[in-house]
Design an enzyme around this catalytic site. Structure first.
Site, PDB file in Angstrom:
ATOM      1  N   THR A  51       9.546  41.240  28.067  1.00  0.00           N
ATOM      2  CA  THR A  51       8.901  40.975  26.785  1.00  0.00           C
ATOM      3  C   THR A  51       7.406  40.765  26.987  1.00  0.00           C
ATOM      4  O   THR A  51       6.954  40.457  28.087  1.00  0.00           O
ATOM      5  CB  THR A  51       9.461  39.693  26.133  1.00  0.00           C
ATOM      6  OG1 THR A  51       8.988  38.543  26.868  1.00  0.00           O
ATOM      7  CG2 THR A  51      10.968  39.682  26.110  1.00  0.00           C
ATOM      8  N   ASP A  52       6.638  40.934  25.921  1.00  0.00           N
ATOM      9  CA  ASP A  52       5.275  40.423  25.930  1.00  0.00           C
ATOM     10  C   ASP A  52       5.390  38.897  25.919  1.00  0.00           C
ATOM     11  O   ASP A  52       6.476  38.341  25.719  1.00  0.00           O
ATOM     12  CB  ASP A  52       4.508  40.938  24.705  1.00  0.00           C
ATOM     13  CG  ASP A  52       3.001  40.994  24.943  1.00  0.00           C
ATOM     14  OD1 ASP A  52       2.523  40.352  25.899  1.00  0.00           O
ATOM     15  OD2 ASP A  52       2.300  41.677  24.168  1.00  0.00           O
ATOM     16  N   ALA A  53       4.295  38.201  26.127  1.00  0.00           N
ATOM     17  CA  ALA A  53       4.339  36.743  26.240  1.00  0.00           C
ATOM     18  C   ALA A  53       4.961  36.112  24.993  1.00  0.00           C
ATOM     19  O   ALA A  53       4.516  36.354  23.871  1.00  0.00           O
ATOM     20  CB  ALA A  53       2.937  36.194  26.465  1.00  0.00           C
TER      21      ALA A  53
END
Length: 641
Positions: free
Chosen positions: A323-325
Site C-alpha cells: 500500500t501507499d503510506a
C-alpha cells in the site's frame, strides 16, 4: 552493640552515596513497577512480516501527552533494535532525516539487518528530481521523470535506463534494497498537485516504455516498485491531504492509466507494485463505513476488485502488492489504523506501509497490540488464512532474491565502495547531461533565445532567492565569456524586494529581463512543510509579483524571458506576458563543501548563451492563458528616467 561487618559497612556506604547524589542532582529515586510487555506468538509474528514502518524520529521517554518527538534516527536505538527482533517486522522505510552521511547510513542499515531474524525490506522513496531522500550532496539526484520524458524524442529510453541503474546501484551500496520507484502515473491533469513532474509525461505509451526501462535499470541492483496503481495522474487532490476520486470511463482508464502497468507487468515485472489511495467508482463503487459512520466508496488500496480481480487476475501480477503510506490523510481521516490495515489485506495487499507511528518507547507496546488485533481478524476468518499463506510466500520469495551487503563486504569495504561510486564524477556528468538534453523551449519570440550579447549587453536577473541570483549571475557571466567572448553587465533583483522604485529603475535601465521562477511544491511527499495553505499563499504572491514585473517590462518595451525551474505547468498563467519562456524540470541547488551543485541552472546558462544546439521537447501540453486572478501585489511605479 555489635560492630559492623565489612559487608554491612559497604552497603550503608553505598546507600549514603545514592542519597547524596540524589540531593546534589535534584533527583529523587522511585521504585517503578515492572511494565508488562506483550510477547507475540509465531502466528502474530508472521502477520508482522506484512508491515513496513518508518523510524523517522524516535525518543525514549514522553514527558507529556502533547509532546512531539522530532529526534531523527540516525543510529539504531536499543529499543527499536529489540522491537525489530521481538515482532519480526517485515521492513523499515527510511527518510531524509535518517540519512546524514554515507558511513552513518551504512552503519544504520547494517544494524537494522542484524536486529532482524529474517531479511528486512529496507525501503526508500528515491525517484529522482522532486522526490529524493538521499540528499543531492551525497547521491546523484537527477532532474526527475519529466526531464527524462523530455529527452525521449532524441534519446529514446537511454536516460531512463541509466538513471535507474545509477539510483539502484547507489541505494544498494547503502544497504537499501527496495526503491519505491519508478512513478508510472500518466499525468493528464495539469492541476495535479502531487504527481505533476514526477510523471514521464501525458502519453501513456511513452510512460510505459520509459517506466519499463527504469524498472529494468533499478532491478539490476535492488527491488523496483511501480506506483501508484491503478493510476494517480488524473487527480487534482493530493492523497496526502485528502481522498481523490477519479470518475472516468473504463475505456479511457484502460488507454491511459492502466496501460503502463499492463505493459511493464507483461514485459519486465517489478518486485513490488504500490496501490493508490484513490476512489475509482467506475471500477469499484462498493462502499465502506468510515470512522465518521459515513458510507464512502472504497479507495483502490481497499478494493478487492482493483487489487485482486484487476491487478492479480486480469493483469496476472504475481509479485508483492504494497500500500501507499496508510498514515496519509486519504486513509487516516476515514479509518482507524487496525481497520485500515485489515481492509487492505482483505483487498489483496501483501504489505501495509506505515499503518502506525513509533515515536516513543511506549509506542512499541502499542505496536505489538496492533499486530495482535490484526492477527485476531485473520484467526477469526478462515478465508483470510488461505490468502495469508499465499501472501507470506510472495514476501518470502521476494526477500530470497535480496543479497545483503553484510554477506559481501566488511563494514570498511562497504563504506569504501560507497564512497567510490555514490555521487562520483561519472554519475554527476550524466546528471548534468540529462539537464542539458531535457531543457525545453516553451515559447521564443525571434531574436530572444539564444541571447545575442551585441543586442542585449545589460541583463536584469530576477529571482526569489539570493543563492539563485548569485549562482546564476556567475554561471551566466562565465558561460557568455566562454561562448561569445563578452563580459556581460548583469544586475540583480530579488522578487521579495518590495522597493518598487528600485524595480522600476532596474527594468528600464536594462536591455532584457530574465525572470527565474521556481514553483513551490505543496505536496508533503516533496516537502517537510505541512502547512500547505501557507506555502500556497506564498506561491500566489510570487506569481503576482512576476506578472507585475513582466507587464511593466512589456509597457516599457523591454524584452522578457521566463525561466521556469521545475514544473512547466507553472508557466501557463505567465506565458502571455513573456516574450520567451523555457523550462527545466528541477530547480534544486545543493551546496557541498562550499561548492554549488545546480545542473539545471548550468543547462539554462548554456541554452541562453547558444551553447546548446539540441534540447528537449515538452512531454505534456500546457495552455497559453492568463489567470484572471488579480495580481496587484507589486505596483511598480513609472519612475522618471
Amino acid at each position: 552493640m555489635k560492630p559492623l561487618t565489612t559487608l554491612s559497612a559497604k552497603i550503608i556506604l553505598w546507600m549514603l552515596m545514592l542519597i547524596y547524589l540524589s540531593l546534589i542532582s535534584g533527583c529523587s529515586f522511585t521504585y517503578k513497577k515492572a511494565v508488562k510487555t506483550t510477547t507475540l506468538t509465531d502466528f502474530e509474528k508472521s502477520i508482522a512480516q506484512k508491515i513496513i514502518l518508518d523510524i523517522r524520529y524516535f525518543c525514549n521517554n514522553k514527558q507529556n501527552k502533547s509532546e512531539k518527538c522530532l529526534k531523527p534516527v540516525t543510529h539504531l536505538p536499543l529499543s527499536l533494535k529489540q522491537m525489530i527482533s521481538d515482532t519480526n517486522i517485515g521492513g523499515i522505510i527510511l527518510f531524509s532525516e535518517n540519512i546524514h552521511s554515507l558511513k552513518q547510513t551504512i552503519k544504520l542499515t547494517r544494524k537494522l539487518q542484524q536486529a532482524a531474524k529474517n531479511t528486512l525490506f529496507i525501503a526508500i522513496d528515491q525517484e529522482g528530481g522532486r522526490v529524493i531522500r538521499l540528499p543531492g550532496t551525497l547521491g546523484t539526484s537527477f532532474s526527475g521523470n519529466m526531464a527524462i520524458g523530455a529527452t525521449y524524442p532524441r534519446h529514446n529510453v537511454y536516460y531512463s535506463r541509466k538513471v535507474g541503474e545509477i539510483i539502484g546501484q547507489e541505494l544498494d551500496l547503502l544497504g537499501i534494497n527496495v526503491d519505491f520507484a519508478p512513478d508510472i502515473d500518466v499525468n493528464t491533469n495539469a492541476d495535479n498537485p502531487v504527481i505533476n513532474i514526477r510523471s514521464f509525461g501525458e502519453d501513456a505509451l511513452r510512460v510505459a516504455r520509459l517506466g519499463q526501462a527504469m524498472t529494468e535499470g533499478i532491478q539490476q541492483h535492488i527491488i523496483a516498485t511501480l506506483k501508484h496503481f491503478p493510476g494517480h495522474g488524473n487527480t487534482n487532490i493530493d492523497s496526502h491531504t485528502g481522498l481523490p476520486s477519479i470518475d472516468i470511463a473504463r475505456e479511457i482508464f484502460q488507454k491511459n492509466d492502466l496501460l503502463p502497468f499492463a505493459q511493464i507487468i507483461k514485459n519486465s515485472p517489478p518486485g513490488m507494485i504500490m496501490s493508490a489511495h484513490i476512489q475509482y467508482p467506475k471500477l469499484d463503487a462498493t462502499q465502506l463505513v468510515s470512522t465518521q459512520k459515513k458510507l464512502i466508496v472504497k479507495p483502490a488500496t481497499m478494493s478487492h476488485t482493483i487489487l485482486t480481480k484487476l491487478l492479480r487476475q486480469q493483469l496476472n501480477y504475481n509479485g508483492v502488492i504494497i500500500t501507499d503510506a496508510l498514515n496519509m490523510a486519504s486513509i487516516s481521516n476515514h479509518f482507524k489504523p487496525v481497520d485500515a490495515t485489515i481492509n487492505t489485506y482483505v483487498a489483496g495487499a501483501d504489505i501495509a506501509l506505515m499503518p502506525m507511528k513509533i515515536r516513543f518507547h511506549s509506542d512499541i507496546e502499542k505496536f505489538k497490540l496492533f499486530i495482535r488485533k490484526v492477527a485476531k481478524a485473520y484467526q477469526n476468518t478462515p478465508e483470510y488464512k488461505k490468502n495469508l499463506k499465499e501472501s507470506l510466500q510472495r514476501i518470502s520469495s521476494l526477500k530470497a532474491k535480496i543479497i545483503k551487503p553484510t554477506t559481501l563486504f566488511s563494514l570498511n569495504k562497504q563504506i569504501k565502495q560507497a564512497r567510490k561510486f555514490i555521487g562520483n564524477n561519472e554519475h554527476r556528468l550524466l546528471e548534468k547531461q540529462l539537464s542539458i538534453d531535457a531543457i525545453s523551449i516553451i515559447k521564443n519570440k525571434p531574436g530572444i533565445i539564444p541571447i545575442k550579447s551585441n543586442l542585449y549587453k545589460r541583463i536584469l536577473l530576477v529571482a526569489e532567492d539570493a543563492t539563485q541570483l548569485k549562482y546564476f549571475k556567475n554561471t551566466l557571466a562565465k558561460t557568455f565569456l566562454k561562448t561569445q567572448g563578452v563580459q556581460l553587465k548583469i544586475r540583480l533583483l530579488n522578487i521579495n524586494d518590495t522597493r518598487t522604485d528600485k524595480a522600476g529603475k532596474l527594468i528600464k535601465n536594462n536591455d532584457i529581463i530574465i525572470v527565474i521562477y521556481s514553483p513551490d511544491f505543496k505536496s508533503p511527499v516533496a516537502s517537510r512543510t505541512t502547512d500547505s495553505e501557507k506555502m500556497q499563499l506564498t506561491g500566489y504572491q510570487i506569481i503576482n509579483r512576476i506578472k507585475s514585473i513582466l507587464e511593466f517590462s512589456r509597457i516599457n518595451q523591454k524584452p522578457s524571458l521566463l525561466a521556469v525551474m521545475g514544473s512547466p505547468y507553472a508557466a501557463q498563467t505567465l506565458l502571455p506576458l513573456a516574450d520567451a519562456a523555457v523550462t527545466t524540470y528541477n530547480g534544486s541547488i545543493f551546496i557541498k563543501h562550499n561548492h554549488i551543485l545546480a545542473p539545471d541552472y548550468d543547462a539554462l546558462s548554456s541554452l541562453l548563451s547558444g551553447n546548446i544546439k539540441h534540447y528537449g521537447q515538452l512531454p505534456i501540453s500546457i495552455k497559453n492563458t492568463i489567470n484572471e486572478t488579480k495580481h496587484n501585489s507589486i505596483n511598480i511605479k513609472k519612475t522618471q528616467e
